[in-house]
Design an enzyme around this catalytic site. Sequence first.
Site, PDB file in Angstrom:
ATOM      1  NE  ARG A  88      -3.766  -0.058   0.528  1.00 44.71           N
ATOM      2  CZ  ARG A  88      -4.832   0.121  -0.252  1.00 44.71           C
ATOM      3  NH1 ARG A  88      -5.118  -0.753  -1.201  1.00 44.71           N
ATOM      4  NH2 ARG A  88      -5.606   1.179  -0.109  1.00 44.71           N
ATOM      5  CG  HIS A 106      11.380  -2.299  -5.726  1.00 47.67           C
ATOM      6  ND1 HIS A 106       9.996  -2.284  -5.763  1.00 47.67           N
ATOM      7  CD2 HIS A 106      11.796  -2.511  -6.996  1.00 47.67           C
ATOM      8  CE1 HIS A 106       9.601  -2.461  -7.011  1.00 47.67           C
ATOM      9  NE2 HIS A 106      10.667  -2.602  -7.782  1.00 47.67           N
TER      10      HIS A 106
HETATM   11  C1  GRF Z   1      10.014  -9.181  -1.717  1.00 52.51           C
HETATM   12  O1  GRF Z   1      10.460  -9.617  -2.974  1.00 52.51           O
HETATM   13  C2  GRF Z   1      10.202  -7.693  -1.601  1.00 52.51           C
HETATM   14  O2  GRF Z   1      11.296  -7.213  -2.315  1.00 52.51           O
HETATM   15  C3  GRF Z   1       8.949  -7.159  -2.197  1.00 52.51           C
HETATM   16  O3  GRF Z   1       7.944  -8.084  -1.838  1.00 52.51           O
HETATM   17  C4  GRF Z   1       8.529  -9.359  -1.599  1.00 52.51           C
HETATM   18  C5  GRF Z   1       8.106  -9.802  -0.238  1.00 52.51           C
HETATM   19  O4  GRF Z   1       8.421 -11.123   0.036  1.00 52.51           O
HETATM   20  N1  GRF Z   1       8.747  -5.784  -1.855  1.00 52.51           N
HETATM   21  P1  GRF Z   1       8.176 -11.702   1.489  1.00 52.51           P
HETATM   22  O5  GRF Z   1       6.705 -11.477   1.820  1.00 52.51           O
HETATM   23  O6  GRF Z   1       9.069 -10.981   2.438  1.00 52.51           O
HETATM   24  O7  GRF Z   1       8.494 -13.161   1.431  1.00 52.51           O
END
Ligand code: GRF
Length: 192
Positions: A88, A106
Amino acid sequence: MNKQRIAIFASGTGSNAVRLINHFEEHPTIDVAFVLSNKKDAKVLSSSAELGVTAWYHSNQVVSNGDFLVGLLEENKIDWIILAGYLRLIPSKLIESYEGKIINLHPSLLPKYGGKGMYGRNVHEAVLANEEKESGISVHFVNERFDEGAMIAQFFCQVQSTDKIEDLEGKIRLLEHTYFPIVVEHTILNKH
Ligand code: GRF
Protein backbone atom coordinates in the site's frame (compact mmCIF):
# COMPACT_ATOMS: atom_id res chain seq x y z
CA MET A 1 19.89 4.13 26.32
CA ASN A 2 16.43 3.33 24.96
CA LYS A 3 16.35 0.84 22.14
CA GLN A 4 15.35 1.98 18.64
CA ARG A 5 11.91 0.49 18.02
CA ILE A 6 10.93 -0.87 14.60
CA ALA A 7 7.47 -1.52 13.17
CA ILE A 8 7.46 -3.86 10.17
CA PHE A 9 4.70 -3.44 7.58
CA ALA A 10 4.12 -6.45 5.30
CA SER A 11 1.30 -7.67 3.07
CA GLY A 12 2.20 -11.24 2.21
CA THR A 13 4.33 -14.24 3.04
CA GLY A 14 6.70 -12.26 5.18
CA SER A 15 9.94 -14.15 4.65
CA ASN A 16 11.79 -10.84 4.88
CA ALA A 17 9.86 -9.82 7.99
CA VAL A 18 10.88 -13.12 9.60
CA ARG A 19 14.52 -12.48 8.66
CA LEU A 20 14.33 -9.06 10.29
CA ILE A 21 12.74 -10.47 13.44
CA ASN A 22 15.44 -13.14 13.72
CA HIS A 23 18.22 -10.66 12.98
CA PHE A 24 17.16 -8.26 15.74
CA GLU A 25 16.11 -10.89 18.28
CA GLU A 26 19.08 -10.41 20.59
CA HIS A 27 20.13 -6.99 19.34
CA PRO A 28 21.46 -4.67 22.05
CA THR A 29 19.97 -1.43 20.67
CA ILE A 30 17.24 -2.34 18.15
CA ASP A 31 13.91 -4.01 18.83
CA VAL A 32 11.08 -5.18 16.55
CA ALA A 33 7.99 -3.85 18.35
CA PHE A 34 5.24 -5.15 16.08
CA VAL A 35 4.26 -6.31 12.61
CA LEU A 36 1.31 -4.78 10.79
CA SER A 37 -0.43 -6.28 7.77
CA ASN A 38 -3.28 -5.05 5.59
CA LYS A 39 -4.16 -8.65 4.67
CA LYS A 40 -6.21 -10.58 7.20
CA ASP A 41 -4.92 -14.00 6.14
CA ALA A 42 -1.32 -12.97 5.39
CA LYS A 43 1.16 -15.63 6.46
CA VAL A 44 3.34 -12.89 7.95
CA LEU A 45 0.83 -12.46 10.78
CA SER A 46 1.04 -16.06 11.98
CA SER A 47 4.81 -16.33 11.39
CA SER A 48 5.48 -13.19 13.44
CA ALA A 49 3.17 -14.27 16.25
CA GLU A 50 4.91 -17.67 16.37
CA LEU A 51 8.19 -15.81 16.90
CA GLY A 52 6.65 -13.92 19.79
CA VAL A 53 6.17 -10.60 17.99
CA THR A 54 2.86 -8.76 18.20
CA ALA A 55 1.09 -8.93 14.83
CA TRP A 56 -1.82 -6.71 13.89
CA TYR A 57 -4.19 -6.74 10.94
CA HIS A 58 -5.77 -3.49 9.77
CA SER A 59 -7.93 -3.13 6.66
CA ASN A 60 -6.89 -1.12 3.61
CA GLN A 61 -9.32 1.57 4.70
CA VAL A 62 -7.69 1.84 8.11
CA VAL A 63 -4.11 1.82 6.83
CA SER A 64 -4.87 4.63 4.39
CA ASN A 65 -5.73 6.83 7.39
CA GLY A 66 -2.49 8.68 8.17
CA ASP A 67 -3.77 10.05 11.49
CA PHE A 68 -4.60 6.55 12.69
CA LEU A 69 -1.20 5.16 11.71
CA VAL A 70 0.75 8.03 13.23
CA GLY A 71 -1.26 7.63 16.45
CA LEU A 72 -0.60 3.89 16.56
CA LEU A 73 3.12 4.35 15.91
CA GLU A 74 3.52 7.15 18.44
CA GLU A 75 1.58 5.26 21.12
CA ASN A 76 3.99 2.38 20.62
CA LYS A 77 7.03 4.68 20.61
CA ILE A 78 8.09 3.53 17.16
CA ASP A 79 11.26 5.10 15.73
CA TRP A 80 11.51 3.30 12.37
CA ILE A 81 9.08 1.75 9.89
CA ILE A 82 10.39 -1.04 7.70
CA LEU A 83 8.37 -2.03 4.64
CA ALA A 84 8.99 -5.68 3.81
CA GLY A 85 6.68 -6.58 0.96
CA TYR A 86 4.07 -3.95 1.89
CA LEU A 87 1.91 -3.11 -1.09
CA ARG A 88 0.00 0.00 0.00
CA LEU A 89 1.03 3.60 -0.55
CA ILE A 90 2.15 5.23 2.71
CA PRO A 91 -0.17 8.16 3.64
CA SER A 92 1.55 11.56 3.41
CA LYS A 93 0.78 12.33 7.05
CA LEU A 94 2.93 9.36 8.04
CA ILE A 95 5.75 10.36 5.68
CA GLU A 96 5.79 13.86 7.18
CA SER A 97 5.90 12.50 10.74
CA TYR A 98 8.53 9.84 10.00
CA GLU A 99 10.64 11.60 7.38
CA GLY A 100 13.86 9.68 6.73
CA LYS A 101 12.70 6.90 9.04
CA ILE A 102 10.77 4.70 6.58
CA ILE A 103 12.73 2.10 4.62
CA ASN A 104 11.46 -0.05 1.74
CA LEU A 105 12.78 -3.17 0.05
CA HIS A 106 12.23 -3.50 -3.69
CA PRO A 107 13.10 -6.54 -5.85
CA SER A 108 14.73 -4.69 -8.77
CA LEU A 109 17.49 -2.21 -9.49
CA LEU A 110 15.48 0.99 -9.16
CA PRO A 111 14.70 3.24 -10.95
CA LYS A 112 14.14 0.33 -13.31
CA TYR A 113 11.02 -1.73 -12.74
CA GLY A 114 9.55 0.40 -9.97
CA GLY A 115 6.22 2.14 -9.53
CA LYS A 116 2.61 1.12 -9.06
CA GLY A 117 1.92 -2.51 -9.94
CA MET A 118 5.61 -3.38 -9.99
CA TYR A 119 5.90 -5.94 -7.22
CA GLY A 120 6.74 -9.62 -6.81
CA ARG A 121 6.58 -11.70 -9.95
CA ASN A 122 5.46 -8.75 -12.09
CA VAL A 123 8.92 -7.28 -11.66
CA HIS A 124 10.75 -10.50 -12.54
CA GLU A 125 8.50 -11.11 -15.54
CA ALA A 126 9.30 -7.65 -16.92
CA VAL A 127 13.04 -8.08 -16.30
CA LEU A 128 13.05 -11.38 -18.22
CA ALA A 129 10.83 -10.03 -21.01
CA ASN A 130 13.33 -7.21 -21.57
CA GLU A 131 16.23 -9.68 -21.63
CA GLU A 132 18.11 -7.81 -18.92
CA LYS A 133 21.58 -9.15 -18.13
CA GLU A 134 21.36 -8.21 -14.47
CA SER A 135 18.81 -7.53 -11.78
CA GLY A 136 18.96 -7.09 -8.02
CA ILE A 137 17.43 -5.45 -4.99
CA SER A 138 17.09 -1.86 -3.80
CA VAL A 139 16.79 -0.66 -0.22
CA HIS A 140 15.61 2.94 -0.13
CA PHE A 141 13.91 5.61 1.94
CA VAL A 142 10.22 6.10 1.24
CA ASN A 143 8.61 9.25 -0.09
CA GLU A 144 5.10 9.92 -1.37
CA ARG A 145 5.61 8.14 -4.68
CA PHE A 146 6.03 4.38 -5.05
CA ASP A 147 9.73 3.36 -5.17
CA GLU A 148 11.15 6.86 -5.68
CA GLY A 149 12.78 7.80 -2.36
CA ALA A 150 16.52 8.24 -1.83
CA MET A 151 18.60 5.10 -2.37
CA ILE A 152 20.38 3.47 0.56
CA ALA A 153 21.91 0.37 -1.07
CA GLN A 154 21.59 -1.90 -4.08
CA PHE A 155 22.81 -5.45 -4.63
CA PHE A 156 23.16 -7.11 -8.03
CA CYS A 157 22.74 -10.59 -9.51
CA GLN A 158 23.26 -11.89 -13.02
CA VAL A 159 20.33 -12.91 -15.18
CA GLN A 160 20.97 -15.82 -17.56
CA SER A 161 19.10 -16.08 -20.85
CA THR A 162 17.81 -19.48 -19.67
CA ASP A 163 16.44 -18.14 -16.36
CA LYS A 164 12.76 -18.74 -15.63
CA ILE A 165 10.78 -16.54 -13.25
CA GLU A 166 11.39 -19.03 -10.41
CA ASP A 167 15.16 -18.87 -11.00
CA LEU A 168 15.26 -15.09 -10.85
CA GLU A 169 12.90 -15.07 -7.90
CA GLY A 170 15.32 -17.38 -6.05
CA LYS A 171 18.33 -15.17 -6.78
CA ILE A 172 16.47 -12.05 -5.63
CA ARG A 173 15.20 -13.72 -2.48
CA LEU A 174 18.72 -14.81 -1.59
CA LEU A 175 19.96 -11.21 -1.96
CA GLU A 176 17.04 -9.93 0.12
CA HIS A 177 17.49 -12.41 2.93
CA THR A 178 21.26 -11.90 3.00
CA TYR A 179 21.43 -8.11 2.87
CA PHE A 180 18.16 -6.46 3.92
CA PRO A 181 18.50 -6.96 7.69
CA ILE A 182 22.14 -5.78 7.63
CA VAL A 183 21.31 -2.66 5.61
CA VAL A 184 18.41 -1.84 7.94
CA GLU A 185 20.65 -2.29 10.97
CA HIS A 186 23.43 -0.09 9.56
CA THR A 187 21.00 2.62 8.49
CA ILE A 188 19.47 2.78 11.95
CA LEU A 189 22.80 2.68 13.76
CA ASN A 190 24.22 5.44 11.55
CA LYS A 191 21.22 7.73 11.85
CA HIS A 192 20.16 7.91 15.43
C1 GRF B 1 10.01 -9.18 -1.72
O1 GRF B 1 10.46 -9.62 -2.97
C2 GRF B 1 10.20 -7.69 -1.60
O2 GRF B 1 11.30 -7.21 -2.32
C3 GRF B 1 8.95 -7.16 -2.20
O3 GRF B 1 7.94 -8.08 -1.84
C4 GRF B 1 8.53 -9.36 -1.60
C5 GRF B 1 8.11 -9.80 -0.24
O4 GRF B 1 8.42 -11.12 0.04
N1 GRF B 1 8.75 -5.78 -1.85
P1 GRF B 1 8.18 -11.70 1.49
O5 GRF B 1 6.70 -11.48 1.82
O6 GRF B 1 9.07 -10.98 2.44
O7 GRF B 1 8.49 -13.16 1.43
